[in-house]
Design an enzyme around this catalytic site. Structure first.
Site, PDB file in Angstrom:
ATOM      1  N   LYS A 262       0.844  -1.203   0.000  1.00 19.07           N
ATOM      2  CA  LYS A 262       0.000   0.000   0.000  1.00 19.07           C
ATOM      3  C   LYS A 262       0.875   1.246   0.000  1.00 19.07           C
ATOM      4  CE  LYS A 262      -3.898   1.928   2.678  1.00 19.07           C
ATOM      5  NZ  LYS A 262      -4.761   1.690   3.866  1.00 19.07           N
TER       6      LYS A 262
ATOM      7  N   SER B  72      -9.565   1.688   3.172  1.00 16.52           N
ATOM      8  CA  SER B  72      -8.720   2.440   2.273  1.00 16.52           C
ATOM      9  C   SER B  72      -7.700   1.577   1.521  1.00 16.52           C
ATOM     10  CB  SER B  72      -7.970   3.520   3.056  1.00 16.52           C
ATOM     11  OG  SER B  72      -7.094   2.931   4.024  1.00 16.52           O
TER      12      SER B  72
ATOM     13  N   SER C 287     -10.169  -0.629   7.226  1.00 22.42           N
ATOM     14  CA  SER C 287      -9.467  -0.384   5.970  1.00 22.42           C
ATOM     15  C   SER C 287      -8.715  -1.585   5.405  1.00 22.42           C
ATOM     16  CB  SER C 287      -8.496   0.790   6.119  1.00 22.42           C
ATOM     17  OG  SER C 287      -9.206   1.997   6.185  1.00 22.42           O
TER      18      SER C 287
END
Length: 523
Positions: free
Chosen positions: A113, A192, A216
């Protein structure tokens, strides 16, 4: 959609790799000539192939780079590929030939990420304000490298981990554009950690790293029929991860198989002097979580089933199916509703506002370039029209800037109550019903992505584990039409091995995952 300029620059790198894919990936075929199925292969199977000489790390990495080149134009999960990925894979092959492999992650491609610091690749949190390289790798990146993993590239995310706009669109960032759900492309991947989840769902990497403050990791994993583990707070170092709140943030692994998540967690975990939360890491914590994934572990267990009817009748039907599968596996299932949920919802957001202002200012001070504090970020967004094309506002930034200071007695009382109630929500439910774990729906079926309206999410099941710092792992449970729904297992502090074992046994007795078909839309 805002396209990503850095990825365009590196497309030529991927194209060169793809041009040599036939030769590079030749070892990926089995002795019988059958090609390697990336979607179904887990890490133990890949390591067996590499040990027998039927696969090389270079071949595996090349195959994933080729998938990114061919498939990611639909999904938009990858912000940038790592130009050094093939070189890292070649180093792994050298170690293997010398008999010096570093463990089960050696030669395994991992997508990270883009809020995790990588000194050789830009780390942006999805924001155009942060298009620069950090001073050093995050601790978890060093641990991946020490384990021999290949850092394949950086995954798109909801900008600033969904903590900027009052009505955000999950999976969108100013740097990466909009990530799509691989199952139905006009549906949202949740956030996210959108690119991490969509990337492993689309077989663009074997494993991905996500991060979570509340939902997330587990929500995007549930939305994309993948496995996501939100570890106990302090199990994995957060040093070098762009923060929202050190009281709740953690990074964690995501993959298509529970065993891959367990193996990756084994490499990530451990104390870090620069992250005080890891000081509570217990000395008896397992070092090999995969060793705890024993078939039949659900037999004789007591599982609390938290239905969450607010998610609708389709999800309730999934939970009935989940209950039946747990009973079939030999578990005793008790229906429960953990207490204090409304109060948790009242307290969490205002506490996070104070914590974000404190923690983002501390993080930005470590970056060699870019804005130095939250006020400068707000100024940047006002000056960049591309930052306002989907996350139109920055209300959360502005509210955080005006929030009470961490020294404020009202804030401190709020955080104490919030954390205490979250822990009690799980602890009291486990004790009252003599449970080993709680199972709850991870997500509703994915909503349509729409920048004008933002997310349509009602996902309360992640909050107790997220706020308490307790572990949660989601595993595919079923599909509502073409859209995946996951089930999350959660339990008390430091029970990561237990919830992973339950998730793996559920995956075994009720296999639900199927590869995505990249449908444009559904009725």
């Amino acid at each position: 959609m805002v396209r990503r300029p850095v990825f365009r620059v590196l497309t030529t790198v991927v194209t060169v790799v793809a041009a040599t894919i036939v030769a590079s990936a030749a070892p990926a075929a089995s002795a019988t000539g059958k090609p390697l199925d990336l979607d179904s292969a887990d890490i133990p199977a890949l390591q067996a192939r590499m040990s027998s000489g039927r696969l090389t790390a270079v071949g595996l990495t090349s195959a994933y780079l080729d998938r990114i080149h061919k498939v990611d134009r639909k999904v938009n999960a990858v912000i940038v590929v790592n130009p050094a990925a093939i070189a890292q894979a070649a180093e792994s092959d050298v170690r293997r030939r010398a008999g010096k492999t570093r463990g089960p992650l050696d030669g395994i491609p991992v997508l990270v990420k883009d809020n995790v610091d990588t000194r050789s690749i830009q780390t942006t949190a999805g924001s155009r304000a942060l298009r620069s390289k950090p001073a050093k790798d995050a601790t978890l990146i060093r641990r991946l490298r020490d384990a021999g993993a290949v850092v394949l590239g950086k995954a798109n995310l909801s900008e600033w981990a969904n903590f900027r706009a009052a009505k955000p669109t999950s999976g969108w960032s100013g740097v990466g554009g909009q990530t799509n759900n691989p199952y139905v492309l006009d549906r949202n991947p949740c956030g996210s950690s959108a690119g991490s989840a969509a990337g492993v769902a689309a077989s663009l990497a074997q494993v991905a790293i996500g991060s979570e403050t509340d939902g997330s990791i587990v929500c995007p994993a549930g939305m994309t029929a993948t496995v996501g583990h939100k570890p106990s707070l302090g199990l994995v170092s957060r040093t070098g991860v762009v923060p929202i709140s050190v009281e709740q943030d953690t990074a964690g692994p995501m993959a298509r198989h529970v065993v891959d998540v367990a193996l990756t967690l084994s490499a990530l975990q451990g104390r870090d002097p620069s992250d005080p939360a890891t000081g509570a890491y217990p000395p008896n914590q397992p070092t090999d979580y995969a060793a705890h994934l024993r078939p039949g572990v659900l037999k004789g267990s007591r599982i609390g089933l938290w239905r969450l009817p607010v998610l609708g009748p389709d999800v309730d039907a999934v939970m009935t199916k989940t209950r039946n599968s747990l009973v079939k596996a030999g578990a005793e299932v008790v229906e429960v509703t953990p207490p204090y949920q409304a109060r948790l919802g009242e307290l969490e957001f205002p506490a996070l506002l104070t914590e974000f202002h404190r923690d983002i200012d501390r993080y930005l001070a470590t970056r060699p370039e870019g804005p130095r504090d939250l006020a400068a970020l707000i100024d940047y967004n006002r000056s960049d029209p591309l930052e306002r094309t989907c996350f139109a506002g920055q209300e959360l930034f502005e509210q955080a800037l005006a929030a009470p200071a961490p020294s404020d007695p009202g804030y401190q009382a709020m955080r104490r109550e919030l954390t205490d109630l979250a822990k009690r929500s799980i602890d009291e439910t486990l004790a009252k019903y003599r449970l080993d774990a709680i199972a709850a729906p991870t997500n509703p079926p994915a909503w349509k992505t729409d920048c004008k309206t933002g997310d349509n999410d009602v996902i309360p099941s992640s909050t107790p584990a997220a706020v308490s710092g307790y572990p949660a792992v989601t595993v595919p449970a079923a599909f509502v039409g073409e859209l995946p729904v996951g089930v999350s297992f959660m339990a008390g502090q430091w029970t990561d091995a237990r919830v992973l074992a339950y998730a793996a046994d559920f995956e075994r007795v009720a296999p639900a995952r199927k590869p995505p078909r990249y449908l444009k839309t559904v009725g």
